[in-house]
Design a protein around this motif. Structure first.
Motif, PDB file in Angstrom:
ATOM      1  N   VAL A 182      -6.425  13.795  -8.947  1.00  0.00           N
ATOM      2  CA  VAL A 182      -5.344  13.376  -8.049  1.00  0.00           C
ATOM      3  C   VAL A 182      -5.105  11.469  -8.373  1.00  0.00           C
ATOM      4  CG1 VAL A 182      -4.419  12.683  -5.834  1.00  0.00           C
ATOM      5  CG2 VAL A 182      -5.274  14.839  -6.563  1.00  0.00           C
ATOM      6  N   ALA A 183      -6.459  10.879  -8.152  1.00  0.00           N
ATOM      7  CA  ALA A 183      -6.359   9.340  -8.346  1.00  0.00           C
ATOM      8  C   ALA A 183      -5.897   8.990  -9.683  1.00  0.00           C
ATOM      9  CB  ALA A 183      -7.600   8.967  -7.960  1.00  0.00           C
ATOM     10  N   GLU A 184      -6.120   9.802 -10.789  1.00  0.00           N
ATOM     11  CA  GLU A 184      -5.376   9.344 -12.096  1.00  0.00           C
ATOM     12  C   GLU A 184      -4.050   9.431 -12.224  1.00  0.00           C
ATOM     13  OE1 GLU A 184      -8.014  11.604 -14.675  1.00  0.00           O
ATOM     14  OE2 GLU A 184      -9.591  10.141 -14.804  1.00  0.00           O
ATOM     15  N   ARG A 185      -3.776  10.395 -11.516  1.00  0.00           N
ATOM     16  CA  ARG A 185      -1.892  10.729 -11.643  1.00  0.00           C
ATOM     17  C   ARG A 185      -1.410   9.707 -10.873  1.00  0.00           C
ATOM     18  NH1 ARG A 185       0.562  13.568  -7.938  1.00  0.00           N
ATOM     19  NH2 ARG A 185      -1.191  14.821  -7.367  1.00  0.00           N
ATOM     20  N   LEU A 186      -2.146   9.255  -9.474  1.00  0.00           N
ATOM     21  CA  LEU A 186      -1.327   8.476  -8.667  1.00  0.00           C
ATOM     22  C   LEU A 186      -1.694   6.958  -9.306  1.00  0.00           C
ATOM     23  CD1 LEU A 186      -2.603   9.410  -5.219  1.00  0.00           C
ATOM     24  CD2 LEU A 186      -0.179   9.472  -6.250  1.00  0.00           C
ATOM     25  N   ARG A 187      -2.646   6.800 -10.171  1.00  0.00           N
ATOM     26  CA  ARG A 187      -2.768   5.340 -10.987  1.00  0.00           C
ATOM     27  C   ARG A 187      -1.833   5.341 -11.751  1.00  0.00           C
ATOM     28  NH1 ARG A 187      -7.066   4.328 -15.501  1.00  0.00           N
ATOM     29  NH2 ARG A 187      -6.741   2.009 -15.870  1.00  0.00           N
ATOM     30  N   GLU A 188      -1.324   6.199 -12.494  1.00  0.00           N
ATOM     31  CA  GLU A 188      -0.242   6.189 -13.491  1.00  0.00           C
ATOM     32  C   GLU A 188       0.853   5.973 -12.921  1.00  0.00           C
ATOM     33  OE1 GLU A 188       2.048   8.888 -16.718  1.00  0.00           O
ATOM     34  OE2 GLU A 188      -0.209   9.294 -16.304  1.00  0.00           O
ATOM     35  N   GLN A 189       1.284   6.823 -11.870  1.00  0.00           N
ATOM     36  CA  GLN A 189       2.424   6.517 -10.940  1.00  0.00           C
ATOM     37  C   GLN A 189       2.651   4.805 -10.600  1.00  0.00           C
ATOM     38  OE1 GLN A 189       3.723   9.308  -8.159  1.00  0.00           O
ATOM     39  NE2 GLN A 189       2.942  11.136  -9.347  1.00  0.00           N
ATOM     40  N   LEU A 190       1.517   4.568  -9.784  1.00  0.00           N
ATOM     41  CA  LEU A 190       1.472   3.193  -9.327  1.00  0.00           C
ATOM     42  C   LEU A 190       1.810   1.977 -10.307  1.00  0.00           C
ATOM     43  CD1 LEU A 190      -1.797   3.204  -7.083  1.00  0.00           C
ATOM     44  CD2 LEU A 190       0.448   2.729  -6.210  1.00  0.00           C
ATOM     45  N   ALA A 191       1.350   2.119 -11.705  1.00  0.00           N
ATOM     46  CA  ALA A 191       1.488   1.180 -12.788  1.00  0.00           C
ATOM     47  C   ALA A 191       2.981   1.298 -13.238  1.00  0.00           C
ATOM     48  CB  ALA A 191       0.866   1.738 -13.905  1.00  0.00           C
ATOM     49  N   GLU A 192       3.678   2.673 -13.171  1.00  0.00           N
ATOM     50  CA  GLU A 192       4.898   2.677 -13.130  1.00  0.00           C
ATOM     51  C   GLU A 192       5.910   2.032 -12.373  1.00  0.00           C
ATOM     52  OE1 GLU A 192       7.655   6.144 -15.500  1.00  0.00           O
ATOM     53  OE2 GLU A 192       5.763   6.351 -14.569  1.00  0.00           O
ATOM     54  N   LEU A 195       7.493   2.421   1.090  1.00  0.00           N
ATOM     55  CA  LEU A 195       6.100   1.737   1.176  1.00  0.00           C
ATOM     56  C   LEU A 195       5.962   0.210   1.046  1.00  0.00           C
ATOM     57  CD1 LEU A 195       4.750   4.658  -1.132  1.00  0.00           C
ATOM     58  CD2 LEU A 195       3.951   3.976   1.119  1.00  0.00           C
ATOM     59  N   GLY A 196       6.784  -0.085   0.134  1.00  0.00           N
ATOM     60  CA  GLY A 196       7.120  -1.733  -0.087  1.00  0.00           C
ATOM     61  C   GLY A 196       5.516  -2.047  -0.570  1.00  0.00           C
ATOM     62  N   GLU A 197       5.333  -3.278  -0.413  1.00  0.00           N
ATOM     63  CA  GLU A 197       4.100  -3.957  -0.982  1.00  0.00           C
ATOM     64  C   GLU A 197       2.859  -3.280  -0.198  1.00  0.00           C
ATOM     65  OE1 GLU A 197       2.021  -8.287  -2.003  1.00  0.00           O
ATOM     66  OE2 GLU A 197       3.700  -8.119  -1.655  1.00  0.00           O
ATOM     67  N   PRO A 198       2.908  -3.484   1.152  1.00  0.00           N
ATOM     68  CA  PRO A 198       1.801  -3.065   1.902  1.00  0.00           C
ATOM     69  C   PRO A 198       1.260  -1.637   1.652  1.00  0.00           C
ATOM     70  CG  PRO A 198       3.368  -4.245   3.361  1.00  0.00           C
ATOM     71  CD  PRO A 198       4.084  -3.893   1.966  1.00  0.00           C
ATOM     72  N   GLY A 199       2.214  -0.834   1.641  1.00  0.00           N
ATOM     73  CA  GLY A 199       1.873   0.710   1.511  1.00  0.00           C
ATOM     74  C   GLY A 199       1.452   1.045  -0.018  1.00  0.00           C
ATOM     75  N   LEU A 200       2.140   0.312  -1.283  1.00  0.00           N
ATOM     76  CA  LEU A 200       1.515   0.434  -2.359  1.00  0.00           C
ATOM     77  C   LEU A 200       0.204  -0.034  -2.488  1.00  0.00           C
ATOM     78  CD1 LEU A 200       4.971  -0.295  -4.222  1.00  0.00           C
ATOM     79  CD2 LEU A 200       3.904   1.974  -4.264  1.00  0.00           C
ATOM     80  N   ARG A 201      -0.063  -1.107  -1.749  1.00  0.00           N
ATOM     81  CA  ARG A 201      -1.159  -1.688  -1.899  1.00  0.00           C
ATOM     82  C   ARG A 201      -2.252  -0.689  -1.151  1.00  0.00           C
ATOM     83  NH1 ARG A 201      -0.188  -6.343   0.026  1.00  0.00           N
ATOM     84  NH2 ARG A 201      -0.545  -5.934   2.426  1.00  0.00           N
ATOM     85  N   ARG A 202      -2.140  -0.236  -0.248  1.00  0.00           N
ATOM     86  CA  ARG A 202      -3.005   0.691   0.575  1.00  0.00           C
ATOM     87  C   ARG A 202      -3.283   2.096  -0.214  1.00  0.00           C
ATOM     88  NH1 ARG A 202      -4.111   0.576   5.963  1.00  0.00           N
ATOM     89  NH2 ARG A 202      -5.184   2.280   6.907  1.00  0.00           N
ATOM     90  N   ILE A 203      -2.408   2.491  -1.033  1.00  0.00           N
ATOM     91  CA  ILE A 203      -2.512   3.605  -1.771  1.00  0.00           C
ATOM     92  C   ILE A 203      -3.254   3.308  -3.205  1.00  0.00           C
ATOM     93  CG2 ILE A 203      -1.440   5.135  -3.448  1.00  0.00           C
ATOM     94  CD1 ILE A 203       0.982   5.305  -1.567  1.00  0.00           C
ATOM     95  N   LYS A 204      -3.021   2.032  -3.709  1.00  0.00           N
ATOM     96  CA  LYS A 204      -3.861   1.516  -4.748  1.00  0.00           C
ATOM     97  C   LYS A 204      -5.366   1.587  -4.416  1.00  0.00           C
ATOM     98  CE  LYS A 204      -3.612  -1.983  -8.480  1.00  0.00           C
ATOM     99  NZ  LYS A 204      -5.235  -2.277  -8.424  1.00  0.00           N
ATOM    100  N   SER A 205      -5.697   0.810  -3.188  1.00  0.00           N
ATOM    101  CA  SER A 205      -6.826   0.557  -2.725  1.00  0.00           C
ATOM    102  C   SER A 205      -7.837   1.915  -2.777  1.00  0.00           C
ATOM    103  CB  SER A 205      -7.085  -0.062  -1.440  1.00  0.00           C
ATOM    104  OG  SER A 205      -8.237  -0.253  -0.939  1.00  0.00           O
ATOM    105  N   THR A 206      -7.102   2.938  -2.239  1.00  0.00           N
ATOM    106  CA  THR A 206      -7.888   4.348  -1.857  1.00  0.00           C
ATOM    107  C   THR A 206      -7.925   4.845  -3.422  1.00  0.00           C
ATOM    108  OG1 THR A 206      -6.895   4.619   0.042  1.00  0.00           O
ATOM    109  CG2 THR A 206      -7.758   6.580  -1.178  1.00  0.00           C
TER     110      THR A 206
END
Length: 453
Positions: free
Chosen positions: A192-202, A165-176
């Protein structure tokens, strides 16, 4: 021939054409072997078109070969990834994930063999993306579609796809994710968003964000342990100790529900290190016992997916060294509720006759042809005991073999096998009597037994 005889010296005396005929005949009776050989032939040069053709031909409605075909495709993907193939395997891996997901959605049941294959397909897709990263934003869109609009499976672990994903992919997921959390909507999408938010922070290493997310959860021991672990990993030891002390007092005063059965917690910092200690124990002595201990600790800490993959990789390395290590791997897979993988480990690496028999008994109903050689070996072992009860059990196993050959559509092979067995042991009149008692028709040349032996 002894059940423990190694057939390889004999096989090496055969010419290539004879070996090819033998293997081809076996492949005609074993769909999974046939598909695997077809794919090996097509992918020697990195061509994956045969795997795509196999997916095209897979009949998803009532076709018992579907699972075998998917298994063959996954085996090919893993083999090519392990060998460092230069082919772009991500499209095939993603198509396999989507294909299995569609079948599971139609059936409404994501447990069992296909559910296991879906989990494996996602892991292989992540590996393929890491080896040859696709467009990161398109990969992010696929993950978002699966997570937010899918039927609930597969569940994606962002850590596995983070490199691709790199920075561009992770940034896109974070935006959504941020957009969903900003909205007032509740329910599945917010969960789902709360679970992904935790994974993104990690994944992004945002310690403050991750601690804030975890702190907002209902107070539980496993959440407190994760906070302590995150803080210590970031070098913020004084904060970790302070949080552990607060969590200990909170639990002791009864403000949080104690885990059943209630027991006094160990020292906070030591408990945080439980996964690390269990991992060191496993690395020092990789076996069924240390694997189970690691599984328990890592599951409680929410880290079992990555720990399991690494632990199994180590056990597979050791399994190639001998039957004892192979047995540990197969037993571990059985403990994990993965009998198909345990069987494949036994076939690939070897294992004790007792374990092969145990697995054969589990597989006989759905895979009769695969289990016939194991039951034949067991019959020979029983006969060699020269014991009346063993003869009786051998007769029962022969009756089972007759049934297996019938379901495998090879009844003539059973007739020839029985004739050869009776000819070899015709002087064991007690055995012949037990075979007759089991209502198994004997060759006409066998005379009626006179004096049991």
């Amino acid at each position: 021939m002894s059940p423990h005889s190694d057939l390889r010296p004999y096989l090496r005396t055969l010419d290539a054409e004879t070996l090819a005929d033998l293997l081809h005949a076996h492949a005609e009776r074993d769909p999974e072997l046939r598909h695997s050989l077809e794919l090996r032939a097509a992918t020697q040069s990195g061509d994956v078109s045969e795997a795509h053709r196999l997916l095209d031909a897979a009949v998803t409605d009532g076709n018992v070969e579907y699972t075998a075909k998917i298994g063959a495709v996954l085996d090919t993907l893993q083999r090519m990834l392990d060998l460092g193939s230069r082919a772009d395997l991500a499209p095939l891996a993603r198509r396999t994930v989507d294909d299995i997901s569609e079948v599971l959605e139609q059936s409404g049941d994501h447990t069992g063999d296909l559910g296991d294959r879906l989990e494996r397909a996602v892991e292989l897709y992540a590996r393929a993306c890491t080896a040859r990263p696709p467009d990161p934003e398109k990969l992010a869109d696929w993950i978002l579609e699966v997570e937010f609009d899918g039927p609930g499976w597969p569940v994606i672990d962002l850590a596995e796809f983070a490199t691709a994903l790199g920075e561009p992919g992770l940034r896109r997921i974070k935006s959504t994710v941020d957009d969903v959390l900003t909205a007032t909507e509740a329910g599945h999408r917010r969960d789902v968003a709360e679970r992904l938010r935790e994974q993104l922070a990690e994944v992004l290493g945002d310690v403050d964000e991750l601690v804030a997310i975890l702190s907002a959860k209902p107070p539980r021991r496993d959440v407190s342990l994760k906070i302590v672990r995150v803080l210590r990993a970031a070098g913020r030891h004084s904060e970790a100790i302070a949080h552990a002390a607060r969590a200990f007092l909170h639990d002791k005063n009864g403000h949080a529900p104690p885990p059943p059965p209630p027991s006094p917690p160990p020292a906070p910092v030591e408990e945080d290190d439980d996964v690390s200690r269990r991992r060191k124990d496993f690395d020092a002595r990789p076996d069924r016992e240390t694997y189970a201990a690691l599984r328990e600790a890592a599951t409680a800490a929410g880290k079992w997916t990555s720990q399991r993959r690494a632990a199994l990789a180590r056990l597979r390395e050791l399994a190639a060294e001998g039957p004892e290590q192979a047995e540990e791997l197969a037993r571990v897979l059985l403990d994990d509720g993965r009998p198909d993988e345990a069987w494949r480990a036994c076939v690939r690496f070897g294992a004790s006759p007792e374990l092969r028999l145990e697995l054969a008994e589990q597989r006989a109903a759905e895979h009769p042809a695969e289990t016939i050689p194991v039951f034949r070996e067991h019959v020979e072992e029983l006969i060699e005991r020269k014991d009346p009860q063993a003869y009786q059990e051998a007769a029962r196993r022969l009756k089972l073999l007759r049934s297996l050959h019938k379901r495998a559509e090879t009844p003539d092979e059973f007739t020839a096998y029985l004739a050869a067995l009776v000819e070899t042991h015709r002087r064991k009149t007690r055995l012949i009597t037990e075979i007759r008692t089991a209502r198994i028709a004997l060759p006409k040349a066998v005379s009626s037994p006179r004096t049991p032996r």
